[in-house]
Design a protein around this motif. Structure first.
Motif, PDB file in Angstrom:
ATOM      1  N   ASN A 190       8.816  -6.501   2.633  1.00  0.00           N
ATOM      2  CA  ASN A 190       9.595  -7.682   2.267  1.00  0.00           C
ATOM      3  C   ASN A 190      10.123  -8.393   3.508  1.00  0.00           C
ATOM      4  OD1 ASN A 190       9.478  -7.494  -0.610  1.00  0.00           O
ATOM      5  ND2 ASN A 190      10.870  -5.758  -0.494  1.00  0.00           N
ATOM      6  N   LEU A 191      10.116  -9.714   3.455  1.00  0.00           N
ATOM      7  CA  LEU A 191      10.730 -10.550   4.478  1.00  0.00           C
ATOM      8  C   LEU A 191      11.811 -11.383   3.806  1.00  0.00           C
ATOM      9  CD1 LEU A 191       7.496 -11.909   6.255  1.00  0.00           C
ATOM     10  CD2 LEU A 191       8.857  -9.893   6.888  1.00  0.00           C
ATOM     11  N   SER A 192      12.882 -11.638   4.531  1.00  0.00           N
ATOM     12  CA  SER A 192      13.989 -12.462   4.023  1.00  0.00           C
ATOM     13  C   SER A 192      14.458 -11.970   2.661  1.00  0.00           C
ATOM     14  CB  SER A 192      13.569 -13.942   3.946  1.00  0.00           C
ATOM     15  OG  SER A 192      13.167 -14.417   5.207  1.00  0.00           O
ATOM     16  N   GLY A 193      14.638 -10.655   2.557  1.00  0.00           N
ATOM     17  CA  GLY A 193      15.181 -10.081   1.336  1.00  0.00           C
ATOM     18  C   GLY A 193      14.253 -10.136   0.143  1.00  0.00           C
ATOM     19  N   GLY A 194      12.958 -10.348   0.388  1.00  0.00           N
ATOM     20  CA  GLY A 194      12.001 -10.403  -0.700  1.00  0.00           C
ATOM     21  C   GLY A 194      11.644 -11.809  -1.133  1.00  0.00           C
ATOM     22  N   ALA A 215       1.337 -12.911  11.966  1.00  0.00           N
ATOM     23  CA  ALA A 215       0.501 -12.725  13.160  1.00  0.00           C
ATOM     24  C   ALA A 215       0.571 -11.285  13.657  1.00  0.00           C
ATOM     25  CB  ALA A 215       0.922 -13.699  14.253  1.00  0.00           C
ATOM     26  N   ARG A 216       1.770 -10.693  13.613  1.00  0.00           N
ATOM     27  CA  ARG A 216       1.895  -9.291  14.035  1.00  0.00           C
ATOM     28  C   ARG A 216       1.146  -8.365  13.076  1.00  0.00           C
ATOM     29  NH1 ARG A 216       7.284 -10.959  15.177  1.00  0.00           N
ATOM     30  NH2 ARG A 216       8.010 -10.087  13.188  1.00  0.00           N
ATOM     31  N   ARG A 260       8.798 -20.367  10.361  1.00  0.00           N
ATOM     32  CA  ARG A 260       8.285 -19.954  11.676  1.00  0.00           C
ATOM     33  C   ARG A 260       8.407 -18.444  11.869  1.00  0.00           C
ATOM     34  NH1 ARG A 260       9.465 -24.780  15.941  1.00  0.00           N
ATOM     35  NH2 ARG A 260       9.169 -26.509  14.478  1.00  0.00           N
ATOM     36  N   LEU A 261       9.495 -17.865  11.373  1.00  0.00           N
ATOM     37  CA  LEU A 261       9.652 -16.410  11.457  1.00  0.00           C
ATOM     38  C   LEU A 261       8.602 -15.713  10.610  1.00  0.00           C
ATOM     39  CD1 LEU A 261      13.556 -16.159  11.159  1.00  0.00           C
ATOM     40  CD2 LEU A 261      12.162 -16.152  13.243  1.00  0.00           C
ATOM     41  N   TRP A 262       8.305 -16.264   9.446  1.00  0.00           N
ATOM     42  CA  TRP A 262       7.281 -15.670   8.582  1.00  0.00           C
ATOM     43  C   TRP A 262       5.917 -15.726   9.235  1.00  0.00           C
ATOM     44  CZ3 TRP A 262       9.315 -19.031   3.981  1.00  0.00           C
ATOM     45  CH2 TRP A 262      10.553 -18.507   3.543  1.00  0.00           C
ATOM     46  N   ARG A 263       5.606 -16.845   9.902  1.00  0.00           N
ATOM     47  CA  ARG A 263       4.304 -16.948  10.575  1.00  0.00           C
ATOM     48  C   ARG A 263       4.169 -15.903  11.679  1.00  0.00           C
ATOM     49  NH1 ARG A 263       4.959 -22.637   9.794  1.00  0.00           N
ATOM     50  NH2 ARG A 263       5.834 -22.930  11.873  1.00  0.00           N
ATOM     51  N   LEU A 275      12.433 -27.157   4.335  1.00  0.00           N
ATOM     52  CA  LEU A 275      12.749 -26.565   3.044  1.00  0.00           C
ATOM     53  C   LEU A 275      12.964 -25.055   3.128  1.00  0.00           C
ATOM     54  CD1 LEU A 275      10.387 -28.528   0.628  1.00  0.00           C
ATOM     55  CD2 LEU A 275      12.744 -29.010   1.263  1.00  0.00           C
ATOM     56  N   SER A 276      12.361 -24.409   4.124  1.00  0.00           N
ATOM     57  CA  SER A 276      12.571 -22.966   4.296  1.00  0.00           C
ATOM     58  C   SER A 276      13.777 -22.673   5.183  1.00  0.00           C
ATOM     59  CB  SER A 276      11.330 -22.315   4.903  1.00  0.00           C
ATOM     60  OG  SER A 276      11.161 -22.704   6.264  1.00  0.00           O
TER      61      SER A 276
END
Length: 231
Positions: A216-220, A44-45, A37-40, A31-32
């Motif tokens: 922000n990640l993925s444009g917010g 972690a960083r 996986r990029l958000w995880r 669904l994402s």
């Protein structure tokens, strides 16, 4: 099958996640569109767990989000109030300690953890402010919090497209991969009603967190909020 309502009664939310536990991680990846996986990795960083530290991952589900901290050498506790998620997590990741717990009444002593984190779970608590205060309570002085949660896209035209995806495309897509697609109707509704980035930052500050900031990640679509407990 259970679908929680937006008043977020704890027994409804827990039961809903029990229903989707077996395919939860797969469904999130689909669904994402692979972004989960990029958000995880970004979380972690931001947590930056170090050997010898204690990390609490609240609303950890099956433990997928907790694994990077353990791999970095931190003693990592995966806490969730869905027993179905905990059972699935213990089966998949037996090396992690899983603890059943309500985020508004955490079963840990004051100042236990060097870092506390929550990915896509804060939105599901009936009392968000109490959960943020509980996270502060169990964090050591000088410790840190990282919250990863859905947010508001910053580009207005994209925000409209994103809202249409949430309300129209996501539920039918969920039916192809999820055992309880109604849970993802709740997901779409809860994301649409969730506060934006500055509002969540304000709630963190109100709970007592200091040096609060977000990225922000993925444009917010998603935002990483960070803060620290005073020394």
């Amino acid at each position: 099958m259970t679908r929680a309502s937006l008043d977020k009664q704890p027994h409804e939310v827990a039961s809903m996640f029990d229903d989707v536990a077996a395919r939860y991680d797969l469904t999130n990846d689909v669904l994402s569109l692979g972004q989960a996986r990029l958000w995880r990795r970004a979380v972690a960083r931001a947590v930056n767990a170090r050997p010898g530290e204690r990390v609490l991952d609240l609303a950890a589900g099956t433990g997928t989000s907790a694994l990077p901290y353990a791999e970095d050498g931190a003693y990592t506790v995966a806490c969730d109030f869905s027993l179905g998620m905990l059972r699935e997590g213990r089966h998949r990741n037996p090396q992690l300690p899983f603890v059943a717990g309500d985020g508004t009444r955490l079963p840990f002593a004051d100042g236990t953890f060097d870092a506390v984190t929550n990915s896509f779970g804060l939105r599901n608590f009936q009392d968000v402010d109490l959960a943020l205060a509980e996270l502060l309570r169990v964090t050591k002085p000088g410790g840190r919090v990282v919250i990863c949660e859905f947010s508001q896209p910053v580009w207005k035209p994209f925000r409209t497209v994103y809202t249409e995806y949430l309300m129209r495309a996501l539920p039918p897509l969920a039916r192809t991969v999820c055992s309880n697609p109604d849970a993802y109707v709740y997901l779409a509704e809860s994301v649409r009603s969730w506060p934006d980035q500055p509002a969540l930052a304000g709630r963190l500050q109100h709970a007592g967190w200091q040096r609060v900031a977000w990225r922000n990640l993925s444009g917010g679509i998603v935002a990483l909020h960070r803060g620290h407990r005073a020394d």
